[in-house]
Motif scaffolding. Structure first.
Motif, PDB file in Angstrom:
ATOM      1  N   VAL A  61      35.676  31.940  38.322  1.00  0.00           N
ATOM      2  CA  VAL A  61      36.850  32.317  37.529  1.00  0.00           C
ATOM      3  C   VAL A  61      36.751  33.782  37.086  1.00  0.00           C
ATOM      4  O   VAL A  61      37.722  34.541  37.174  1.00  0.00           O
ATOM      5  N   ILE A  62      35.554  34.195  36.637  1.00  0.00           N
ATOM      6  CA  ILE A  62      35.354  35.583  36.209  1.00  0.00           C
ATOM      7  C   ILE A  62      35.541  36.539  37.392  1.00  0.00           C
ATOM      8  O   ILE A  62      36.169  37.598  37.252  1.00  0.00           O
ATOM      9  N   ALA A  63      35.012  36.171  38.547  1.00  0.00           N
ATOM     10  CA  ALA A  63      35.170  37.025  39.731  1.00  0.00           C
ATOM     11  C   ALA A  63      36.637  37.162  40.108  1.00  0.00           C
ATOM     12  O   ALA A  63      37.095  38.261  40.472  1.00  0.00           O
ATOM     13  N   MET A  64      37.368  36.075  40.023  1.00  0.00           N
ATOM     14  CA  MET A  64      38.802  36.142  40.330  1.00  0.00           C
ATOM     15  C   MET A  64      39.503  37.045  39.324  1.00  0.00           C
ATOM     16  O   MET A  64      40.345  37.878  39.700  1.00  0.00           O
ATOM     17  N   GLY A  65      39.146  36.926  38.048  1.00  0.00           N
ATOM     18  CA  GLY A  65      39.732  37.783  37.019  1.00  0.00           C
ATOM     19  C   GLY A  65      39.408  39.245  37.259  1.00  0.00           C
ATOM     20  O   GLY A  65      40.274  40.124  37.111  1.00  0.00           O
ATOM     21  N   ALA A  66      38.157  39.543  37.646  1.00  0.00           N
ATOM     22  CA  ALA A  66      37.764  40.927  37.930  1.00  0.00           C
ATOM     23  C   ALA A  66      38.532  41.473  39.130  1.00  0.00           C
ATOM     24  O   ALA A  66      38.955  42.632  39.130  1.00  0.00           O
ATOM     25  N   PHE A  67      38.734  40.641  40.136  1.00  0.00           N
ATOM     26  CA  PHE A  67      39.486  41.079  41.308  1.00  0.00           C
ATOM     27  C   PHE A  67      40.943  41.359  40.944  1.00  0.00           C
ATOM     28  O   PHE A  67      41.507  42.385  41.336  1.00  0.00           O
ATOM     29  N   VAL A  68      41.548  40.461  40.182  1.00  0.00           N
ATOM     30  CA  VAL A  68      42.945  40.666  39.773  1.00  0.00           C
ATOM     31  C   VAL A  68      43.053  41.931  38.922  1.00  0.00           C
ATOM     32  O   VAL A  68      43.967  42.744  39.122  1.00  0.00           O
ATOM     33  N   ALA A  69      42.110  42.128  37.988  1.00  0.00           N
ATOM     34  CA  ALA A  69      42.128  43.327  37.155  1.00  0.00           C
ATOM     35  C   ALA A  69      41.974  44.585  38.010  1.00  0.00           C
ATOM     36  O   ALA A  69      42.697  45.567  37.814  1.00  0.00           O
ATOM     37  N   ALA A  70      41.048  44.550  38.970  1.00  0.00           N
ATOM     38  CA  ALA A  70      40.860  45.709  39.848  1.00  0.00           C
ATOM     39  C   ALA A  70      42.115  45.968  40.670  1.00  0.00           C
ATOM     40  O   ALA A  70      42.516  47.121  40.853  1.00  0.00           O
TER      41      ALA A  70
ATOM     42  N   ALA B 236      43.843  50.415  46.094  1.00  0.00           N
ATOM     43  CA  ALA B 236      43.059  49.621  47.033  1.00  0.00           C
ATOM     44  C   ALA B 236      41.957  50.414  47.714  1.00  0.00           C
ATOM     45  O   ALA B 236      41.007  49.825  48.242  1.00  0.00           O
ATOM     46  N   ASP B 237      42.037  51.736  47.714  1.00  0.00           N
ATOM     47  CA  ASP B 237      40.980  52.530  48.337  1.00  0.00           C
ATOM     48  C   ASP B 237      39.862  52.893  47.346  1.00  0.00           C
ATOM     49  O   ASP B 237      38.897  53.535  47.713  1.00  0.00           O
ATOM     50  N   HIS B 238      39.995  52.467  46.107  1.00  0.00           N
ATOM     51  CA  HIS B 238      38.969  52.742  45.089  1.00  0.00           C
ATOM     52  C   HIS B 238      37.771  51.809  45.306  1.00  0.00           C
ATOM     53  O   HIS B 238      37.949  50.626  45.592  1.00  0.00           O
ATOM     54  N   PRO B 239      36.543  52.324  45.181  1.00  0.00           N
ATOM     55  CA  PRO B 239      35.353  51.485  45.410  1.00  0.00           C
ATOM     56  C   PRO B 239      35.302  50.238  44.520  1.00  0.00           C
ATOM     57  O   PRO B 239      34.836  49.187  44.959  1.00  0.00           O
TER      58      PRO B 239
ATOM     59  N   ALA C 293      34.934  44.342  43.490  1.00  0.00           N
ATOM     60  CA  ALA C 293      35.488  43.109  42.933  1.00  0.00           C
ATOM     61  C   ALA C 293      35.871  42.131  44.046  1.00  0.00           C
ATOM     62  O   ALA C 293      35.624  40.924  43.933  1.00  0.00           O
ATOM     63  N   TRP C 294      36.452  42.647  45.115  1.00  0.00           N
ATOM     64  CA  TRP C 294      36.831  41.796  46.250  1.00  0.00           C
ATOM     65  C   TRP C 294      35.593  41.170  46.883  1.00  0.00           C
ATOM     66  O   TRP C 294      35.555  39.967  47.146  1.00  0.00           O
ATOM     67  N   ALA C 295      34.553  41.986  47.120  1.00  0.00           N
ATOM     68  CA  ALA C 295      33.325  41.486  47.746  1.00  0.00           C
ATOM     69  C   ALA C 295      32.649  40.442  46.868  1.00  0.00           C
ATOM     70  O   ALA C 295      32.148  39.424  47.368  1.00  0.00           O
TER      71      ALA C 295
END
Length: 136
Positions: A91-100, A106-109, A114-116
């Protein structure tokens, strides 16, 4: 003689302590002192906590916090706790990905970090499910 008998701590805590210490040295060499101090402190806390948890004076909760299980009951409770942590991590990873995705291009590291993280946790979950089904 096993790692547990020699160091009085589980292999998992040995790995965690060594990785933290190695990372602390790397950050010290790079001159990133705050990260080095924090990681060195993590290594010390892991070792002290693990050794104390196996001392015979520790409570059930202390052994679980240190991941130093002494019997099947501890292992069963620890497995349930880690299952909860796994769900929270997803859940936290999904939240971090959505926030990112919302906050950076999309070209930001950080978008890709977050996606990885989300993808790797999802793969780990799938592999863990296969292993759990095959071993039960």
């Amino acid at each position: 003689m096993s790692t547990r008998e020699t160091l009085r701590m589980s292999w998992w805590n040995v790995v965690l302590a060594v990785l933290s210490l190695v990372a602390a040295v790397v950050f010290a060499v790079l001159g990133r002192w705050l990260a080095a101090i924090v990681l060195a402190a993590v290594a010390v806390v892991v070792v002290v906590g693990a050794v104390y948890a196996r001392s015979g004076r520790a409570s059930d909760l202390t052994r679980l916090h240190a991941a130093e299980y002494v019997d099947e009951r501890d292992r069963a409770i620890g497995m349930r706790a880690f299952a909860i942590v796994g769900v929270c991590a997803l859940v936290i990873a999904m939240g971090a990905f959505v926030a990112a995705a919302l906050l950076v291009e999309a070209d930001h590291p950080m978008f890709w970090v977050a996606w990885a993280q989300m993808v790797l946790l999802t793969i780990a979950w799938a592999v863990a499910n296969v292993v759990a089904v095959r071993t039960s």
